[in-house]
Every structure is written in structure tokens, then in C-alpha cells.
Design a protein around this motif. Structure first.
Motif, short mmCIF file in Angstrom:
data_model
loop_
_atom_site.label_atom_id
_atom_site.label_comp_id
_atom_site.label_asym_id
_atom_site.label_seq_id
_atom_site.Cartn_x
_atom_site.Cartn_y
_atom_site.Cartn_z
N ASP A 144 -1.58 -1.05 -0.33
CA ASP A 144 0.23 -0.27 -1.00
C ASP A 144 0.56 -2.17 -1.08
OD1 ASP A 144 -1.33 2.45 -0.90
OD2 ASP A 144 -0.10 2.19 1.65
N LEU A 178 7.31 3.65 -1.18
CA LEU A 178 5.95 3.05 -1.63
C LEU A 178 5.32 2.70 -2.94
CD1 LEU A 178 2.69 2.96 -1.59
CD2 LEU A 178 2.92 5.12 -2.06
N THR A 219 -0.01 2.19 -4.98
CA THR A 219 -0.95 1.82 -4.66
C THR A 219 -2.58 1.33 -5.36
OG1 THR A 219 -0.51 3.50 -2.86
CG2 THR A 219 -2.43 3.99 -3.22
N THR A 276 -7.06 2.33 -4.35
CA THR A 276 -7.88 3.41 -3.65
C THR A 276 -9.25 1.92 -3.12
OG1 THR A 276 -9.77 3.63 -5.53
CG2 THR A 276 -7.14 4.96 -4.62
N HIS A 288 0.20 -3.58 2.08
CA HIS A 288 0.40 -2.27 3.70
C HIS A 288 -1.19 -2.27 3.40
CE1 HIS A 288 0.93 1.70 5.15
NE2 HIS A 288 1.12 1.14 6.35
N ASN A 302 -3.45 0.96 3.48
CA ASN A 302 -2.78 2.40 2.77
C ASN A 302 -3.57 3.17 4.57
OD1 ASN A 302 -4.31 5.53 2.06
ND2 ASN A 302 -2.34 4.33 0.75
N ASN A 303 -2.27 4.52 4.97
CA ASN A 303 -2.91 4.80 5.98
C ASN A 303 -3.05 4.01 7.37
OD1 ASN A 303 -2.74 7.87 6.80
ND2 ASN A 303 -4.60 7.52 7.10
#
Length: 114
Positions: free
Chosen positions: A35, A47, A50, A52, A96, A98-99
Motif C-alpha cells: 500500500d 489509504l 494498493t 496485490t 505499507h 498490506n494487512n
């Protein structure tokens, strides 16, 4: 050992472009969703974009069509190309994992003059 280092920020005029880079160590960005966030003075961290593990991207409405998130696999970086910048884009930008919780680098300051 995991570290994120953002770079590329600066002072620009409205309408100009910047390219931010997030250099990762201790983790391979190819195997993680990543992110970009930003935080302006007096506002919550939000945010922005993002990407993936498979290359699918998502953007906040405020930056859609202007910003592009991408990976550079050779350099193990996650980049954010920012075009048509305006004063509302002024913020500290953070990458960042992610998660992955509250883990951040120093951020890089983007200032767009009025």
C-alpha cells in the motif's frame, strides 16, 4: 530486519509530477500486497493505493486517474507515480505492507505549492 524507506518527495507546483519509491529490505515486495498511505496535517492517515501480489491495483477516488502504483521487482521497490498534483495532495506519504499492522518507514514529504 524488515525496513521500509520512502523517498522521492519534494516541493512542486500544481500540475507537476513526482515519483515516490519505497525500498524494502527483509521482505520481498513481489510476494506481498503493498500500500501507499498519506497523512496531511490535522487529518487521519488515509489509504491512497494498493497493489496485490498479482498486480491488481486499487486507488482512492481522490487520486484515481492521476496516481499509479507499481513494483520494480529488480530493485525490490514499490513506486507511486503522481501526476497532475494539486495542493490537496500535500502530505507525508508512507508505504505499507498490506494487512501487516502499524509498521511504517519515515515517510517522504510531498508539498504542492498554491
Amino acid at each position: 530486519q524488515v525496513q521500509l524507506v520512502e523517498s522521492g518527495g519534494g516541493l512542486v507546483q500544481p500540475g507537476e509530477s513526482l515519483r515516490l519509491s519505497c525500498a524494502a529490505s527483509g521482505i520481498m515486495v513481489a510476494y506481498r500486497a503493498m500500500d501507499w498511505y498519506r497523512q496531511a496535517p490535522g487529518k487521519q492517515r488515509e489509504l491512497v493505493a494498493t497493489i496485490t501480489r498479482f498486480g491488481t491495483t486499487n486507488y482512492a477516488d481522490s487520486v484515481k486517474g492521476r496516481f499509479t502504483i507499481s513494483r520494480d521487482y529488480a530493485k525490490n521497490t514499490v513506486d507511486l507515480q503522481m501526476n497532475s498534483l494539486n495542493a490537496e495532495d500535500t502530505a507525508v506519504y508512507y508505504c505499507h505492507i498490506n494487512n501487516w499492522g502499524d509498521f511504517w518507514g519515515q515517510g517522504t514529504q510531498v508539498t504542492v505549492s498554491t
